[in-house]
Design a protein around this motif. Structure first.
Motif, PDB file in Angstrom:
ATOM      1  N   TYR A  14     -14.923  21.659  45.586  1.00 13.47           N
ATOM      2  CA  TYR A  14     -15.035  21.313  44.606  1.00 13.47           C
ATOM      3  C   TYR A  14     -13.536  21.286  43.810  1.00 13.47           C
ATOM      4  O   TYR A  14     -13.383  20.343  42.817  1.00 13.47           O
ATOM      5  N   TRP A  82     -30.837  11.763  34.652  1.00 16.74           N
ATOM      6  CA  TRP A  82     -31.418  12.251  35.778  1.00 16.74           C
ATOM      7  C   TRP A  82     -32.760  11.867  36.088  1.00 16.74           C
ATOM      8  O   TRP A  82     -33.649  11.465  35.139  1.00 16.74           O
ATOM      9  N   ARG A 106     -29.490  18.048  42.414  1.00 18.53           N
ATOM     10  CA  ARG A 106     -30.209  19.404  42.377  1.00 18.53           C
ATOM     11  C   ARG A 106     -31.217  19.507  43.488  1.00 18.53           C
ATOM     12  O   ARG A 106     -31.980  18.536  43.299  1.00 18.53           O
TER      13      ARG A 106
HETATM   14  C1  MYR Z   1     -27.277  19.453  33.271  1.00 15.51           C
HETATM   15  O1  MYR Z   1     -28.161  18.996  33.641  1.00 15.51           O
HETATM   16  O2  MYR Z   1     -26.659  20.769  33.552  1.00 15.51           O
HETATM   17  C2  MYR Z   1     -26.680  18.624  32.349  1.00 15.51           C
HETATM   18  C3  MYR Z   1     -25.909  17.400  32.685  1.00 15.51           C
HETATM   19  C4  MYR Z   1     -24.770  17.493  34.124  1.00 15.51           C
HETATM   20  C5  MYR Z   1     -24.376  16.255  34.083  1.00 15.51           C
HETATM   21  C6  MYR Z   1     -23.148  16.205  35.273  1.00 15.51           C
HETATM   22  C7  MYR Z   1     -22.695  17.177  35.549  1.00 15.51           C
HETATM   23  C8  MYR Z   1     -21.378  17.225  36.395  1.00 15.51           C
HETATM   24  C9  MYR Z   1     -20.525  18.261  36.295  1.00 15.51           C
HETATM   25  C10 MYR Z   1     -19.209  18.040  36.778  1.00 15.51           C
HETATM   26  C11 MYR Z   1     -18.057  19.211  36.707  1.00 15.51           C
HETATM   27  C12 MYR Z   1     -16.655  18.692  36.714  1.00 15.51           C
HETATM   28  C13 MYR Z   1     -15.765  19.746  36.554  1.00 15.51           C
HETATM   29  C14 MYR Z   1     -15.273  20.114  35.243  1.00 15.51           C
END
Ligand code: MYR
Length: 131
Positions: A14, A82, A106
């Motif tokens: 990560y 999504w 997911r």
């Molecule tokens: C959700 O379904 O939870 C909302 C949309 C999520 C979009 C993509 C998430 C990517 C997150 C990356 C984290 C980066 C670190 C700051």
């Protein structure tokens, strides 16, 4: 099946993923211990997500296949969608600042929620346990 409250248990690569996104080392150190908790409420193709972490509390609504905007914890704005592919949720997002693609999935694996992330050739994974 995604419904419930999921608490992050462990992360793989990560830090490298966040580095690729251009997030500075101080924010990355904090983000490694963000205690991310995601509550998912799905009904049909509509999702309501409650995100809570050391950074913020946030609620997100989306419908499968319908583009929406999302702001990451560091302030980076994304827009994307999504979709469900069999049992896997597949997300494809674009950064608004440089139009580069961030993909995420997911999936449920042995009772855990596994979220994968990819940005510009770097893969990461976070595994969540049901509360
Ligand atoms: C959700 O379904 O939870 C909302 C949309 C999520 C979009 C993509 C998430 C990517 C997150 C990356 C984290 C980066 C670190 C700051």
């Amino acid at each position: 099946a995604f419904n419930g409250t999921w608490k992050v248990d462990r992360s793989e690569n990560y830090d490298k993923f966040m580095e690729q996104l251009g997030i500075n080392v101080m924010k990355r150190k904090l983000a490694e211990h963000d205690n991310l908790k995601v509550t998912i409420e799905q009904s049909g193709d509509k999702f309501h997500i409650k995100e809570s972490s050391t950074f913020r509390n946030k609620e997100i609504d989306f419908t499968l296949g319908v583009p929406f905007d999302y702001t990451m914890a560091d302030g980076t704005e994304l827009t994307g969608t999504w979709e469900m592919d069999g049992e896997v949720l597949k997300g494809k997002f674009n950064r608004k600042d440089n139009n580069k693609v961030l993909t995420t999935t997911r999936t449920l694996v042995a009772g855990e929620l596994v979220q994968s992330y990819n940005y510009e050739g770097v893969d990461a994974k976070r595994t969540f346990k049901k509360q």
